[in-house]
Design an enzyme around this catalytic site. Structure first.
Site, PDB file in Angstrom:
ATOM      1  N   THR A  53       0.918  -1.052   0.090  1.00  0.00           N
ATOM      2  CA  THR A  53       0.059   0.201  -0.107  1.00  0.00           C
ATOM      3  C   THR A  53       1.041   1.242  -0.051  1.00  0.00           C
ATOM      4  O   THR A  53       1.977   1.078   0.659  1.00  0.00           O
ATOM      5  CB  THR A  53      -0.932   0.101   1.205  1.00  0.00           C
ATOM      6  OG1 THR A  53      -0.117   0.288   2.314  1.00  0.00           O
ATOM      7  CG2 THR A  53      -1.910  -1.223   1.396  1.00  0.00           C
ATOM      8  N   HIS A  54       0.505   2.106  -0.550  1.00  0.00           N
ATOM      9  CA  HIS A  54       1.463   3.572  -0.849  1.00  0.00           C
ATOM     10  C   HIS A  54       2.795   2.891  -1.554  1.00  0.00           C
ATOM     11  O   HIS A  54       3.658   3.577  -1.253  1.00  0.00           O
ATOM     12  CB  HIS A  54       1.650   4.536   0.499  1.00  0.00           C
ATOM     13  CG  HIS A  54       0.380   4.246   1.203  1.00  0.00           C
ATOM     14  ND1 HIS A  54      -0.379   5.698   1.161  1.00  0.00           N
ATOM     15  CD2 HIS A  54      -0.333   3.768   2.172  1.00  0.00           C
ATOM     16  CE1 HIS A  54      -1.187   5.380   1.816  1.00  0.00           C
ATOM     17  NE2 HIS A  54      -1.410   4.408   2.464  1.00  0.00           N
ATOM     18  N   GLN A 109     -20.357  11.693 -38.526  1.00  0.00           N
ATOM     19  CA  GLN A 109     -19.388  11.046 -39.198  1.00  0.00           C
ATOM     20  C   GLN A 109     -18.161  10.855 -38.449  1.00  0.00           C
ATOM     21  O   GLN A 109     -17.283   9.959 -38.761  1.00  0.00           O
ATOM     22  CB  GLN A 109     -19.214  11.747 -40.287  1.00  0.00           C
ATOM     23  CG  GLN A 109     -18.228  11.134 -41.232  1.00  0.00           C
ATOM     24  CD  GLN A 109     -18.451  11.745 -42.669  1.00  0.00           C
ATOM     25  OE1 GLN A 109     -19.332  11.451 -43.536  1.00  0.00           O
ATOM     26  NE2 GLN A 109     -17.316  12.334 -43.218  1.00  0.00           N
ATOM     27  N   LYS A 115     -16.883   7.477 -36.098  1.00  0.00           N
ATOM     28  CA  LYS A 115     -16.070   6.272 -36.212  1.00  0.00           C
ATOM     29  C   LYS A 115     -14.641   5.877 -35.901  1.00  0.00           C
ATOM     30  O   LYS A 115     -14.136   5.127 -35.367  1.00  0.00           O
ATOM     31  CB  LYS A 115     -16.285   5.737 -37.886  1.00  0.00           C
ATOM     32  CG  LYS A 115     -17.488   5.547 -38.011  1.00  0.00           C
ATOM     33  CD  LYS A 115     -17.776   5.521 -39.385  1.00  0.00           C
ATOM     34  CE  LYS A 115     -19.201   6.153 -40.005  1.00  0.00           C
ATOM     35  NZ  LYS A 115     -19.703   7.532 -39.430  1.00  0.00           N
ATOM     36  N   TYR A 142     -30.059  13.430 -37.039  1.00  0.00           N
ATOM     37  CA  TYR A 142     -28.900  13.292 -37.639  1.00  0.00           C
ATOM     38  C   TYR A 142     -27.999  14.389 -37.740  1.00  0.00           C
ATOM     39  O   TYR A 142     -28.599  15.530 -38.226  1.00  0.00           O
ATOM     40  CB  TYR A 142     -28.790  12.321 -39.025  1.00  0.00           C
ATOM     41  CG  TYR A 142     -27.440  12.096 -39.704  1.00  0.00           C
ATOM     42  CD1 TYR A 142     -26.526  11.318 -38.920  1.00  0.00           C
ATOM     43  CD2 TYR A 142     -27.017  12.992 -40.541  1.00  0.00           C
ATOM     44  CE1 TYR A 142     -25.070  11.098 -39.591  1.00  0.00           C
ATOM     45  CE2 TYR A 142     -25.674  12.950 -40.895  1.00  0.00           C
ATOM     46  CZ  TYR A 142     -24.682  11.950 -40.725  1.00  0.00           C
ATOM     47  OH  TYR A 142     -23.579  11.973 -41.073  1.00  0.00           O
ATOM     48  N   GLU A 163       5.274  -0.532 -21.378  1.00  0.00           N
ATOM     49  CA  GLU A 163       5.346   1.079 -21.240  1.00  0.00           C
ATOM     50  C   GLU A 163       4.308   1.612 -22.465  1.00  0.00           C
ATOM     51  O   GLU A 163       3.522   2.518 -22.385  1.00  0.00           O
ATOM     52  CB  GLU A 163       6.669   1.741 -21.532  1.00  0.00           C
ATOM     53  CG  GLU A 163       7.582   1.291 -20.252  1.00  0.00           C
ATOM     54  CD  GLU A 163       9.066   1.619 -20.622  1.00  0.00           C
ATOM     55  OE1 GLU A 163       9.317   2.758 -21.227  1.00  0.00           O
ATOM     56  OE2 GLU A 163      10.036   1.022 -20.472  1.00  0.00           O
TER      57      GLU A 163
HETATM   58  N1  ARG Z   1     -20.748   9.070 -43.962  1.00  0.00           N
HETATM   59  C1  ARG Z   1     -21.987   9.312 -43.189  1.00  0.00           C
HETATM   60  C2  ARG Z   1     -21.660   9.205 -41.758  1.00  0.00           C
HETATM   61  O1  ARG Z   1     -20.678   8.680 -41.509  1.00  0.00           O
HETATM   62  C3  ARG Z   1     -23.198   8.814 -43.765  1.00  0.00           C
HETATM   63  C4  ARG Z   1     -24.410   9.364 -43.453  1.00  0.00           C
HETATM   64  C5  ARG Z   1     -24.455  10.518 -43.952  1.00  0.00           C
HETATM   65  N2  ARG Z   1     -25.956  11.219 -44.088  1.00  0.00           N
HETATM   66  C6  ARG Z   1     -26.012  12.350 -44.489  1.00  0.00           C
HETATM   67  N3  ARG Z   1     -27.322  12.855 -44.431  1.00  0.00           N
HETATM   68  N4  ARG Z   1     -25.312  13.116 -44.968  1.00  0.00           N
HETATM   69  O2  ARG Z   1     -22.291   9.685 -40.833  1.00  0.00           O
END
Ligand code: ARG
Length: 460
Positions: free
Chosen positions: A155-156, A323, A326, A318, A291
């Site tokens: 500990t510590h 986009q 991802k 949306y 590391e």
């Molecule tokens: N490439 C876009 C994304 O990854 C797809 C959806 C595009 N939709 C739009 N209404 N422009 O989100």
């Protein structure tokens, strides 16, 4: 090049617009999911009599051909078509003509991309769970081999009480089991429902069967609200957070391996295959991989924050900002999957220096608590026992002695309650074995736990 959405535009887009707007560089990774989603959508369109059999067959074989050809590296996607969805649709239309243009009926890229991402994360969770399982298996094997290997618990970062290597390793098993639970939750709860059929945001006027596509894609149900269907990225955020926590566990483990691999500790010797040398200091054998895992943990935290910040101000439904969801997810997945694999190999091939660990237990008054417990068991209030042992430790420190080396006479100078049996009570083995409380390091307790954990692992 005319865009798939070019109808209302008089002028072509600026080249920089195309470059900036394009996501094909990274979303090409979703090609399999995109085709899988489109196949399910097309099948449902046929079942709902929106496509005829001939059109459906052309779409099906067209999509399957694109999948094959891409995997065989016969074709490639290009920036001309912005993203993976447009690329595949353009290729399909090029190959099968009119029917290809009907695939997008009753669908928007907004529900399409969400569906792709959902499918991707289902497999990503499964893959991560498999990696964690392999690591747990290795740790349990090592624990089984080291039920009697005693080392100091800290500990510590100060030597505190003796534990076994099995007990230490099992602490990490617990963390990794919780990680599995987090990924399972994402897979089974966050990703229970499918976005397909949410359309741009408000569903569709076509009489589609969302339950059928959800079933075809192995989801339990379609998402219950079309706005949420295209706006929800909770599953990605939970995934990023689960990756960050799992990396934090690996990072703490790595930190200890780095310390234990140093000459100062010498508890562990990493295998040559998982260490590197220095370009200037010939004697060096560096724990670079540990590391790096510790270092890469930071970027997984960054990925989580990055998507949280992207999402925080977005009005429903949306927005193109999404986009940006991802790359952090791909990066955290790659980082975690590779780290888990490399870590498993590194720990499986490491040598544990049992002598050094035992040696370290002989220093640092690791038996002080047990000495106090000894007096307390003789009915001395624990606070008083603590005080007496504190004085013994001070005496030892000033005279360069260890508690177990003091004579009974010397001990009696601090308290008449000490008897011959005190030496047994503060022997390392006894100290560990007496800690047989549930969750403690005693051999039997640990052995039972390992059996239990093995059963648990087999059920995952
Ligand atoms: N490439 C876009 C994304 O990854 C797809 C959806 C595009 N939709 C739009 N209404 N422009 O989100």
């Amino acid at each position: 090049m005319k865009k798939l959405w070019g109808g209302r535009f008089k002028e072509a887009t600026d080249q920089l617009t195309d470059e900036f707007n394009a996501s094909i560089d990274f979303d090409r990774r979703l090609y399999k999911e995109d085709i899988k989603g489109s196949l399910a959508h097309a099948k449902m369109l046929e079942k709902s009599e929106i496509l005829n059999e001939e059109e459906y067959e052309a779409i099906r074989s067209g999509l399957e051909g694109i999948l094959r050809d891409y995997e065989d590296e016969k074709i490639d996607f290009s920036e001309t078509y912005e993203d993976i969805h447009m690329n595949i649709e353009a290729l399909l239309t090029e190959r099968i003509g009119e029917a290809g243009k009907k695939l997008h009926t009753a669908r928007s890229r907004n529900d399409q991309v969400a569906t792709d991402f959902e499918l991707y994360l289902v497999s990503a969770c499964d893959e991560v769970i498999d990696h964690i399982k392999a690591l747990i298996k290795t740790l349990l094997e090592l624990a089984e081999e080291n039920l009697d290997t005693i080392l100091p618990g800290y500990t510590h970062l100060q030597r505190a009480q003796p534990i076994t290597l099995a007990h230490y390793l099992n602490a990490y098993v617990q963390m990794f089991l919780r990680d599995i639970k987090r990924f399972k939750f994402i897979r089974e709860e966050d990703l229970r429902e499918c976005s397909l059929g949410s359309g741009a945001l408000a569903g569709t006027t076509f009489d589609i069967d969302r339950f059928y596509t959800a079933e075809l894609l192995d989801f339990k149900a379609p998402k219950a609200n079309s706005i949420d269907g295209v706006s929800d990225r909770d599953y990605a955020l939970d995934f990023l957070q689960a990756c960050a926590v799992c990396m934090m566990h690996l990072s703490r483990f790595c930190e200890e391996i780095i310390l234990y691999n140093s000459v100062e500790f010498g508890f562990i010797h990493l295998d040559d295959r998982y260490t590197t040398g220095s370009s200037i200091m010939p004697q060096k054998k560096n724990p670079d991989l540990a590391e790096l895992i510790r270092g890469k943990t930071g970027r997984t935290y960054g990925n989580l924050i990055s998507l949280l910040v992207t999402m925080k101000g977005l009005p429903l439904a949306y927005n193109k900002d999404m986009q940006e969801d991802k790359e952090p997810v791909f990066d955290s997945f790659d980082t975690l999957a590779k780290s888990l694999t490399i870590f498993e190999r590194m720990i499986a091939t490491a040598q544990f220096d049992k002598e050094k660990m035992l040696e370290a237990c002989k220093l640092g008054f690791i038996n002080a608590t047990d000495l106090a417990d000894y007096l307390a068991a003789k009915d001395l209030p624990f606070r008083e026992a603590h005080e007496i042992v504190g004085r013994i430790v001070l005496f030892c420190e000033q005279n360069g002695r260890a508690i177990e080396d003091l004579s009974l006479e010397e001990l009696n100078g601090f308290s008449s309650l000490f008897n011959k049996d005190v030496y047994d009570a503060i022997s390392l083995k006894k100290m560990v074995d007496r800690r047989n409380v549930y969750g403690g390091p005693a051999r039997e307790t640990e052995e039972n736990l390992i059996k239990e954990l093995k059963k648990q692992l087999a059920k995952i």
